[in-house]
Structures are given as structure tokens and as C-alpha cells.
Design a protein around this motif. Structure first.
Motif, mmCIF file in Angstrom:
data_model
loop_
_atom_site.group_PDB
_atom_site.id
_atom_site.type_symbol
_atom_site.label_atom_id
_atom_site.label_comp_id
_atom_site.label_asym_id
_atom_site.label_seq_id
_atom_site.Cartn_x
_atom_site.Cartn_y
_atom_site.Cartn_z
ATOM 1 N N LEU A 98 115.970 11.490 -56.036
ATOM 2 C CA LEU A 98 115.368 10.294 -55.452
ATOM 3 C C LEU A 98 114.463 9.584 -56.458
ATOM 4 O O LEU A 98 114.476 8.351 -56.542
ATOM 5 C CB LEU A 98 114.588 10.654 -54.189
ATOM 6 N N LEU A 99 113.698 10.348 -57.238
ATOM 7 C CA LEU A 99 112.855 9.741 -58.271
ATOM 8 C C LEU A 99 113.716 9.029 -59.317
ATOM 9 O O LEU A 99 113.409 7.913 -59.735
ATOM 10 C CB LEU A 99 111.977 10.799 -58.939
ATOM 11 N N SER A 100 114.788 9.666 -59.726
ATOM 12 C CA SER A 100 115.707 9.057 -60.680
ATOM 13 C C SER A 100 116.357 7.803 -60.092
ATOM 14 O O SER A 100 116.504 6.788 -60.775
ATOM 15 C CB SER A 100 116.780 10.064 -61.100
ATOM 16 N N LEU A 101 116.726 7.877 -58.835
ATOM 17 C CA LEU A 101 117.327 6.743 -58.142
ATOM 18 C C LEU A 101 116.372 5.553 -58.135
ATOM 19 O O LEU A 101 116.744 4.430 -58.495
ATOM 20 C CB LEU A 101 117.693 7.154 -56.713
ATOM 21 N N PHE A 102 115.126 5.797 -57.754
ATOM 22 C CA PHE A 102 114.142 4.720 -57.706
ATOM 23 C C PHE A 102 113.817 4.194 -59.110
ATOM 24 O O PHE A 102 113.633 2.991 -59.301
ATOM 25 C CB PHE A 102 112.872 5.151 -56.975
ATOM 26 N N GLY A 103 113.770 5.085 -60.092
ATOM 27 C CA GLY A 103 113.539 4.659 -61.473
ATOM 28 C C GLY A 103 114.661 3.762 -61.972
ATOM 29 O O GLY A 103 114.418 2.737 -62.619
ATOM 30 N N SER A 108 121.109 2.982 -66.943
ATOM 31 C CA SER A 108 120.466 3.158 -65.634
ATOM 32 C C SER A 108 121.481 3.090 -64.498
ATOM 33 O O SER A 108 121.349 3.793 -63.497
ATOM 34 C CB SER A 108 119.384 2.103 -65.418
ATOM 35 N N CYS A 109 122.507 2.258 -64.650
ATOM 36 C CA CYS A 109 123.562 2.189 -63.629
ATOM 37 C C CYS A 109 124.318 3.513 -63.537
ATOM 38 O O CYS A 109 124.640 3.965 -62.436
ATOM 39 C CB CYS A 109 124.523 1.043 -63.931
ATOM 40 N N THR A 110 124.600 4.131 -64.685
ATOM 41 C CA THR A 110 125.277 5.433 -64.634
ATOM 42 C C THR A 110 124.364 6.479 -64.007
ATOM 43 O O THR A 110 124.824 7.318 -63.232
ATOM 44 C CB THR A 110 125.738 5.904 -66.030
ATOM 45 N N PHE A 125 119.923 -7.851 -75.446
ATOM 46 C CA PHE A 125 121.052 -6.929 -75.585
ATOM 47 C C PHE A 125 120.596 -5.477 -75.499
ATOM 48 O O PHE A 125 121.211 -4.665 -74.820
ATOM 49 C CB PHE A 125 121.780 -7.180 -76.907
ATOM 50 N N THR A 126 119.511 -5.162 -76.155
ATOM 51 C CA THR A 126 119.008 -3.794 -76.161
ATOM 52 C C THR A 126 118.674 -3.320 -74.754
ATOM 53 O O THR A 126 119.063 -2.227 -74.348
ATOM 54 C CB THR A 126 117.763 -3.682 -77.059
ATOM 55 N N PHE A 127 117.961 -4.161 -74.019
ATOM 56 C CA PHE A 127 117.591 -3.768 -72.658
ATOM 57 C C PHE A 127 118.819 -3.737 -71.751
ATOM 58 O O PHE A 127 118.878 -2.959 -70.798
ATOM 59 C CB PHE A 127 116.503 -4.684 -72.095
ATOM 60 N N LYS A 128 119.803 -4.563 -72.055
ATOM 61 C CA LYS A 128 121.051 -4.552 -71.291
ATOM 62 C C LYS A 128 121.713 -3.172 -71.384
ATOM 63 O O LYS A 128 122.237 -2.653 -70.394
ATOM 64 C CB LYS A 128 121.998 -5.629 -71.810
ATOM 65 N N LEU A 129 121.691 -2.572 -72.570
ATOM 66 C CA LEU A 129 122.250 -1.222 -72.726
ATOM 67 C C LEU A 129 121.481 -0.199 -71.891
ATOM 68 O O LEU A 129 122.074 0.699 -71.291
ATOM 69 C CB LEU A 129 122.251 -0.811 -74.198
ATOM 70 N N VAL A 130 120.173 -0.355 -71.837
ATOM 71 C CA VAL A 130 119.350 0.538 -71.016
ATOM 72 C C VAL A 130 119.695 0.354 -69.535
ATOM 73 O O VAL A 130 119.755 1.324 -68.773
ATOM 74 C CB VAL A 130 117.854 0.300 -71.283
ATOM 75 N N VAL A 131 119.948 -0.883 -69.132
ATOM 76 C CA VAL A 131 120.325 -1.159 -67.743
ATOM 77 C C VAL A 131 121.677 -0.514 -67.417
ATOM 78 O O VAL A 131 121.854 0.071 -66.344
ATOM 79 C CB VAL A 131 120.339 -2.681 -67.465
ATOM 80 N N ILE A 132 122.610 -0.604 -68.335
ATOM 81 C CA ILE A 132 123.917 0.025 -68.098
ATOM 82 C C ILE A 132 123.753 1.535 -67.978
ATOM 83 O O ILE A 132 124.344 2.162 -67.087
ATOM 84 C CB ILE A 132 124.912 -0.352 -69.211
ATOM 85 N N PHE A 150 114.392 0.406 -60.324
ATOM 86 C CA PHE A 150 113.283 -0.340 -60.913
ATOM 87 C C PHE A 150 113.711 -1.003 -62.229
ATOM 88 O O PHE A 150 113.425 -2.181 -62.475
ATOM 89 C CB PHE A 150 112.077 0.571 -61.141
ATOM 90 N N ILE A 151 114.420 -0.257 -63.079
ATOM 91 C CA ILE A 151 114.875 -0.805 -64.365
ATOM 92 C C ILE A 151 115.863 -1.941 -64.129
ATOM 93 O O ILE A 151 115.766 -3.011 -64.755
ATOM 94 C CB ILE A 151 115.489 0.308 -65.236
ATOM 95 N N ILE A 152 116.811 -1.739 -63.233
ATOM 96 C CA ILE A 152 117.814 -2.769 -62.947
ATOM 97 C C ILE A 152 117.149 -4.016 -62.355
ATOM 98 O O ILE A 152 117.441 -5.141 -62.758
ATOM 99 C CB ILE A 152 118.905 -2.209 -62.011
ATOM 100 N N PHE A 153 116.231 -3.806 -61.418
ATOM 101 C CA PHE A 153 115.506 -4.924 -60.811
ATOM 102 C C PHE A 153 114.697 -5.680 -61.869
ATOM 103 O O PHE A 153 114.705 -6.912 -61.891
ATOM 104 C CB PHE A 153 114.580 -4.424 -59.696
ATOM 105 N N SER A 154 114.012 -4.945 -62.734
ATOM 106 C CA SER A 154 113.199 -5.582 -63.784
ATOM 107 C C SER A 154 114.061 -6.451 -64.687
ATOM 108 O O SER A 154 113.671 -7.565 -65.056
ATOM 109 C CB SER A 154 112.480 -4.520 -64.625
#
Length: 195
Positions: A13-18, A44-46, A35-42, A21-25
Motif C-alpha cells: 500500500l505504501l508503494s502503491l501510494f508512492g 512508477s507505473c510498473t 525526459f528523465t522524470f518521465k522514465l521515473v514515472v514509467i 504520488f509520483i505519477i500525479f506529480s
């Protein structure tokens, strides 16, 4: 739920919310749409997909359900497949991020590699999942549904070997990143001395 499962559920659940949060941000703050943060978002999706697997698995208690039936349920297969696919994709996205950092420091266009990153990460995850499915290895994996406990070769081939390969690759890339940073620091210090 026993204590280990409760801890797994809380961590998931903590990982899910984290991840959310990253995707929302990324979606809300335009300044983060790099581009760099886009990779972090991807990545985060996994992780979001993997966290959902744990939450669904623990709430539905797929393992207990499996133990009361002759074969795993559809929910067990679904969570096992989601776990396998998301974990392998996550491994390979970390490799893409390490390469991207190196390429950026080495004055290369990492962003041009994005299509290759997608093919590598999603493709490797799909290939490993297909291997597990083709060998009939999804099912009761211990504390949750995953690659069956009686299939150690499939676990090694389709999970642990890709994990170790990516870890070795990332280690090499971060060593090269360290070298580049030391070279950059040396060149910068030489410029200060010569002024």
C-alpha cells in the motif's frame, strides 16, 4: 492475515501510494515533465502494477483459495502474471534509467533511445511472462501466486537470471557514471587552476 502478509500488505500500500504520488506529480506539475522524470514515472507505473498485485493477492487471499481447490483460480493466474510482468519490466526500466544517466553525462541524446527503452523493457517482460505461461508455471508460489514452488528452473530462467543480468549491467553503468563524474570534476578543477 498472518503477520508476514500484513507487513506485505502495508508495504504494498505504501508503494502503491508512492507510485500514485509520483505519477500525479508528473501530470500536475508541468516543470517535472522532463525526459528523465518521465522514465521515473514509467518505472512508477510498473511498481504501481506490482503493488496492485500484492494488494489484490492479499485481499483476495489467492493462496488460501488455491489450497482449497485442485488448481489455481483465475484471480491467482492474474496476480501471478501481473507480478511476473511488472517485476521484470521494472528491472529493465532501472537499466534504461542508468543508461540514460550515463548517456546524458557523456553528452549523448538519451531521449532518442526512448523507443528502444520501451521495446527492451516491455518486450523482455513479455518474453519472460510468455516463457512462464508456456511452461505452465504460474500458480502457488509460496506466500502469493507467482511462479510455482515446484518450478525452480523457471524461476531461475525467467526471473532471477534477468534480475542478476540487470544488476550487473546497472553496476557497470554506475561505475562508468562515477568515472565520468570524476573526469568532469578533474577537468573543472584544472580550469580553476589555469585561471
Amino acid at each position: 492475515l498472518d503477520q508476514a502478509k500484513q507487513l506485505t500488505l502495508v508495504a504494498a500500500l505504501l508503494s502503491l501510494f508512492g507510485s500514485i504520488f509520483i505519477i500525479f506529480s508528473y501530470m500536475y506539475f508541468k516543470s517535472l515533465r522532463t525526459f528523465t522524470f518521465k522514465l521515473v514515472v514509467i518505472l512508477s507505473c510498473t511498481d504501481l502494477l506490482c503493488s496492485l498485485h500484492y494488494v489484490l493477492g492479499m485481499l483476495h487471499d489467492t493462496v488460501s483459495e488455491w489450497q482449497h481447490h485442485e488448481c489455481p483460480t483465475l484471480m491467482c493466474y492474474f496476480t501471478a502474471a501481473a507480478h511476473q510482468y511488472s517485476k521484470i519490466a521494472s528491472f529493465f526500466w532501472t537499466a534504461c534509467i542508468s543508461y540514460s544517466i550515463y548517456a546524458t553525462l557523456d553528452s549523448r541524446d538519451a531521449e532518442a533511445e526512448e523507443p528502444r527503452f520501451h521495446r527492451l523493457s516491455w518486450g523482455a517482460a513479455a518474453a519472460c511472462l510468455l516463457g512462464v505461461v508456456a511452461t505452465g508455471s504460474l500458480g502457488h508460489g509460496g506466500n502469493w501466486c507467482w511462479i510455482r514452488q515446484d518450478r525452480p528452473l523457471q524461476r531461475m530462467t525467467f526471473y532471477f537470471i534477468p534480475l542478476v543480468l540487470v544488476m550487473v549491467y546497472n553496476g557497470k553503468m554506475y561505475a562508468r557514471i562515477g568515472e565520468l563524474l570524476r573526469e568532469t570534476q578533474f577537468v573543472s578543477s584544472q580550469r580553476v587552476v589555469t585561471k
